[in-house]
Design a protein around this motif. Structure first.
Motif, short mmCIF file in Angstrom:
data_model
loop_
_atom_site.label_atom_id
_atom_site.label_comp_id
_atom_site.label_asym_id
_atom_site.label_seq_id
_atom_site.Cartn_x
_atom_site.Cartn_y
_atom_site.Cartn_z
N ASP A 100 4.22 0.47 -12.05
CA ASP A 100 3.80 1.69 -11.36
C ASP A 100 4.91 2.65 -10.96
O ASP A 100 4.83 3.84 -11.15
N THR A 112 -5.19 0.17 -1.07
CA THR A 112 -5.58 1.40 -0.40
C THR A 112 -7.01 1.30 0.12
O THR A 112 -7.29 1.58 1.29
N GLU A 172 1.86 1.99 -3.43
CA GLU A 172 0.70 2.46 -4.22
C GLU A 172 0.41 3.92 -3.90
O GLU A 172 0.15 4.73 -4.80
N ASP A 173 0.48 4.27 -2.63
CA ASP A 173 0.15 5.62 -2.18
C ASP A 173 1.20 6.64 -2.61
O ASP A 173 0.97 7.85 -2.54
N THR A 193 -8.28 -2.10 -4.38
CA THR A 193 -6.84 -1.93 -4.15
C THR A 193 -6.47 -2.11 -2.69
O THR A 193 -7.32 -2.10 -1.79
N GLN A 208 0.82 -1.22 0.00
CA GLN A 208 0.00 0.00 0.00
C GLN A 208 0.85 1.27 0.00
O GLN A 208 0.52 2.23 -0.70
N SER A 263 0.04 5.73 -15.33
CA SER A 263 1.46 5.51 -15.08
C SER A 263 2.32 6.45 -15.91
O SER A 263 3.33 6.96 -15.45
N ARG A 268 0.02 -3.04 -13.26
CA ARG A 268 0.46 -2.24 -12.11
C ARG A 268 1.93 -2.47 -11.75
O ARG A 268 2.50 -1.70 -10.98
#
Ligand code: BAL
Ligand code: ZN
Length: 883
Positions: A844, A382, A358-359, A380, A355, A881, A841
């Protein structure tokens, strides 16, 4: 593609009251006849009746008994709009779908000859035209008709009210769900399945029927799921006073499934991975995951089904809350404080591993997103894991009792309704008499907050001040952030490592002074002063990881070693060790990049070496905790700590440190290996699993020495293991060594488990993540007869494991890993957009890498973005992305 915004929400033009459906199940062409009654929603500005439909052939459309002419409706891409309908409408719709061509695994599809459905988020519209949105809730009655021999079992939501023979080799079953539900909770299953069933008595005395349905041949693997279900039912009664509202609760396992499982009302459909277990095929981790996923889906019956989401932006309303509930359930099941802490550490590890990146990346989004192109991209970490942390903070602020009060009020207010995250927050605030308006920022702001800690001890006044400063990095679309409301649990340790009683200035407490206090940081910078602090303490901040933030605090190595040895908060003991290890890994990585030779000669003398030694030698410590404490931060987590990622340097230093720790503590590892054997019959309980975890960690360290004696140890464990945990650990150790028997062990493993799909997934995954596996090897494995891209578990086991779990090889300097990635995203896109978008992903964080790698990643992303017929799932990910 179209972006959908939360601010654009409008209520539906019509409510659906009842839905009757008839399915003539045929893999080639299934006819679906739907009759629904609707009534106008006076509160809506939407005058027309809007239905959604995808990949459907519309055969018939009748309104209030009359066929509709083409002029009376508009068939758009994905929609069917009925112009000027009256206030009360009965719609009859006949559609045809092609389940055997449906490789997206959304809507109605075929897996191994049986029928299954997946409707969340928007799969129901692949079955019939419908106002397929979660705030439209209706009662369903469903008739399934199918060939009796091929599809002896016919299941849907709710209660079976009728079944019989149709005479022509076909039969039927009628199911009725007594509860109103949104269409995403619809499910049907038909096929050759068998079940384990049990009657179960609820606290209230009511008896319910529990069933776990699987393919024939898997009945020896259902007991753990059944036991987990019973434990889940009991736990929700005891902890939250929530009772199962149905007379019958079914779990069905399917081998082809996009997600882990799905909480359809009364008919949960599960990926086989989260149902099937016996000691021969399942690891300790599998057992634990099954318990938590069975719990998760069961808990959704209240948090998700009885109270559902108004719109998909509110997804975390049910997912964050239900993840929190399953985390608490798993922790309660293992009971002891130490085991609870182990579970907490594991959950935080997932957060940091997946996470936090991702954040900090291009797909960063708030727990309650403001917009999406494809909602499936927002299932996700998140929404789920950070969402669970947000829910956990209510409990941290109000305690278990206060949290329960909030939950009670939430159900009292919203049972049977489709609501928003704000409604949950309001229930928590009102039940506890608190203003939680600032707390909303946890739902609207993306990015991981940073929390800086400064301290000052006044020796004369005997006061100790902790100054907390918060900030949050910019994220896409959010340049500036406002201060969060952050609960920060703190303790202070004296010189001998004991907790000091806490006296916070301005706060009077009845009874003995606490040793942990939750400070509430609401401003950008705030100081808290403790009185009567007799000695300069060592602070323990963010105990239990009381908020999902990055903690910035300057500890000396000695202080970290001290905390690792003494902190009464096990989370922070673990955390101190991670900090020490991270510090050394980063220093070594820096040395590698400057071409300095790595030296470990003094490791035993370092704070880290001593602390690890102390942990490993402490026979009183919980083995599960030791295993976590002695596991170095992963390469992904290390990568997040540097400005420019060099995956090869990170891999090299982590390996170097593992070898150094292996050599420096060789004897201790050998002792730990022997001391944590679990002879006798296998049990997946936490204590035994913890011992195996530590034993297998010891094995993996010892195998770093790559000596014949250690090869024999691994080979012996492989040969003698009576359970999959020990088996796969030994195989993994062998495969990552130069042991002569490694290829033979792999071949034997395959031959023994050829018929067990879930074990063959492990066989692929283990090779995908092996240190010597490069792109060419993965391409070879893709040519194996057991490999297919069509099965999500198999695709994940090989391709995702390589792209996400083998960074040193994936990031090959020639860019071959990225070309492979692009090939697979493109191939998967044509089969299953959801799975393809997940794989998309993997790049990313491309902007974080050295320029030479960045360039190649960007080229691969651009190649995918330029592909014709790209699904909106993949397009959204690669566009964001590249932005
Ligand atoms: N609702 C999708 C699967 C899950 O989170 O349970
Ligand atoms: Zn869920």
């Amino acid at each position: 593609p179209l972006t959908i915004y939360r601010k654009d929400y409008t209520p539906p033009g019509f409510w659906v009251e009842t839905v009757e459906m008839g399915f003539d199940l045929d893999p080639e062409a299934t006819h679906v006849a739907t009759r629904m009654t609707l009534k106008r929603n006076p509160a809506s500005q939407n005058k027309s009746l809007l239905l959604y439909g995808e990949a459907l052939r519309l055969v018939q459309l009748r309104m209030n008994g009359k066929a509709l002419t083409k002029r009376a409706y508009t068939l758009g891409p994905g929609t069917l709009e009925i112009n000027n309908p009256p206030d009360h409408v009965t719609l009859e719709i006949e559609t045809v779908t092609h389940p055997n061509l449906n490789t997206s695994l959304m809507g109605l599809y075929v897996s191994d000859g049986n029928f299954f459905t997946q409707c969340e988020a928007e799969g129901f519209r692949k079955i019939t035209y419908f106002p397929d949105r979660p705030d439209v809730m209706a009662k369903y009655k469903v008739m399934l008709r199918a060939d009796k021999e091929k599809y002896p079992v016919l299941l849907s939501n709710g209660n079976l009210i009728e079944e019989g023979d149709l005479g022509d080799g076909r039969h039927y079953a009628v199911w009725e769900d007594p509860f109103k539900k949104p269409s995403y909770l619809f499910a049907l299953v038909a096929g050759k399945l068998v079940c384990q069933e049990e009657k179960y008595t609820l606290h209230s005395g009511r008896e319910v029927l529990l069933q776990v349905w699987v393919e024939e041949g898997n009945l020896d693997k259902t007991q753990h799921a059944m036991d987990s279900l019973k434990r889940s039912i009991r736990w929700d009664e005891e902890r939250f006073g929530l009772e199962l509202d149905l007379d019958r609760f079914m779990i069905v396992a399917v081998g082809d499934f996009n997600m882990g499982a799905m909480e359809n009302k009364g008919l949960n459909i599960f990926n086989t991975k989260y149902v099937l277990a016996n000691p021969r095929i399942a690891t300790d981790t599998d057992y634990a995951n099954i318990e938590s996923v069975v719990g998760h889906e069961y808990f959704h019956n209240w948090t998700g089904n009885r109270v559902t989401c108004r719109d998909w932006f509110q997804l975390s309303l049910k997912e964050g809350l239900t993840v929190f509930r399953d985390q608490e359930f798993s922790a309660d099941m293992i009971g002891t404080d130490s085991a609870r802490a182990v579970k907490r550490i594991e959950d935080v590890r997932v957060l940091r591993q997946a996470q936090f990146p991702e954040d900090a990346g291009p797909m960063a989004h708030p727990v309650r997103p403001d917009s999406y192109v494809e909602i499936n991209n927002f299932y996700t970490v998140t929404v789920y894991e950070k969402g669970a942390e947000v829910v956990r903070m209510y409990q941290t602020l109000f305690g278990r009792d206060g949290f329960r009060k909030g939950m009670d009020l939430y159900f009292q207010r919203h049972d049977g309704c489709a609501v928003e995250c704000d409604d949950f927050r309001r229930a928590m605030a009102d039940a506890n008499g608190r203003d939680l308006s600032q707390f909303e920022l946890w739902y609207c702001q993306s990015g991981t907050p940073h929390l800086k800690v400064d301290t000052h001890y006044d020796e004369v006044a005997k006061t100790y001040a902790i100054t907390l400063t918060q900030s949050c990095p910019a994220t896409p679309g959010q340049a500036q952030k406002q201060p969060y409301h952050i609960p920060v649990a703190v303790g202070l340790l004296d010189g001998s490592g004991r907790d000091l009683p806490l006296h916070l200035g301005g706060v009077e407490i009845d009874g003995p002074a606490p040793t942990t206090m939750v400070l509430e940081l609401t401003q950008q910078r705030q100081s808290f002063e403790f009185r009567n602090v007799p000695v300069h303490p060592v602070p323990s901040i963010l105990r239990g990881f009381s908020a999902p933030v990055v903690l910035e605090i300057d500890y000396s190595d000695a202080e970290l070693a001290f905390l690792m040895a003494h902190d009464s908060d096990p989370f922070n003991r673990w955390e101190a060790g991670q900090r020490l290890a991270m510090r050394r890994l980063l220093a070594l990585a820096d040395a590698v990049q400057k071409d300095h030779a790595l030296s470990d000669s003094e490791l035993q003398e370092t704070a880290l070496g001593k602390a690890y030694h102390k942990i490993l030698s402490d026979r009183m410590l919980d083995p599960a905790f030791c295993e976590l404490a002695l596991t170095l931060p992963s390469e992904t987590v290390v990568a997040e700590q540097v400005d420019v990622v060099d995956p090869h340097a990170i891999h090299a230093v982590r390996q170097f440190m593992r070898r150094s720790l292996a050599a420096a503590m060789r004897v201790e590892w050998e002792v730990a290996y022997q001391a944590n054997r679990t002879p006798g019959s296998y049990s997946p309980d936490a204590a035994a699993a913890g011992k195996r975890a530590l034993k297998n960690l010891a094995l993996s360290y010892l195998m770093e020495l790559d000596e014949p004696q250690m090869h024999l140890l691994a080979q012996g464990q492989y040969d003698q293991a009576n359970n999959m945990t020990d088996r796969i650990a030994a195989l993994s150790a062998l495969v990552n060594s130069s042991a002569a028997g490694r290829d033979e062990a792999l071949a034997r493993f395959y031959a023994e488990f050829e018929q067990e799909a879930l074990v063959i997934d492990k066989w692929f995954a283990l090779q995908a993540m092996a240190r010597t596996t490069d792109v060419a090897k993965v391409r070879d494995l893709m040519a194996h007869t057991a490999f297919t891209l069509k099965n999500p578990n198999r695709a994940r086991s090989l391709i995702f494991s390589f792209c996400n779990g083998n960074p040193a090889q994936f990031h090959a300097v020639d860019g071959s890993g990225y070309e492979f990635w692009a090939d697979q995203v493109i191939a998967l896109n044509a089969i299953n957009p959801q799975v393809a978008a997940r794989l998309a992903r993997s790049l990313d964080r491309w902007r974080k890498y050295a320029p030479a790698l960045q360039e190649k990643m960007q080229a691969a992303l651009k190649r995918v973005a330029a592909t014709k017929s790209l699904s909106k799932d993949v397009l959204e990910v690669v566009t964001k992305s590249l932005a």
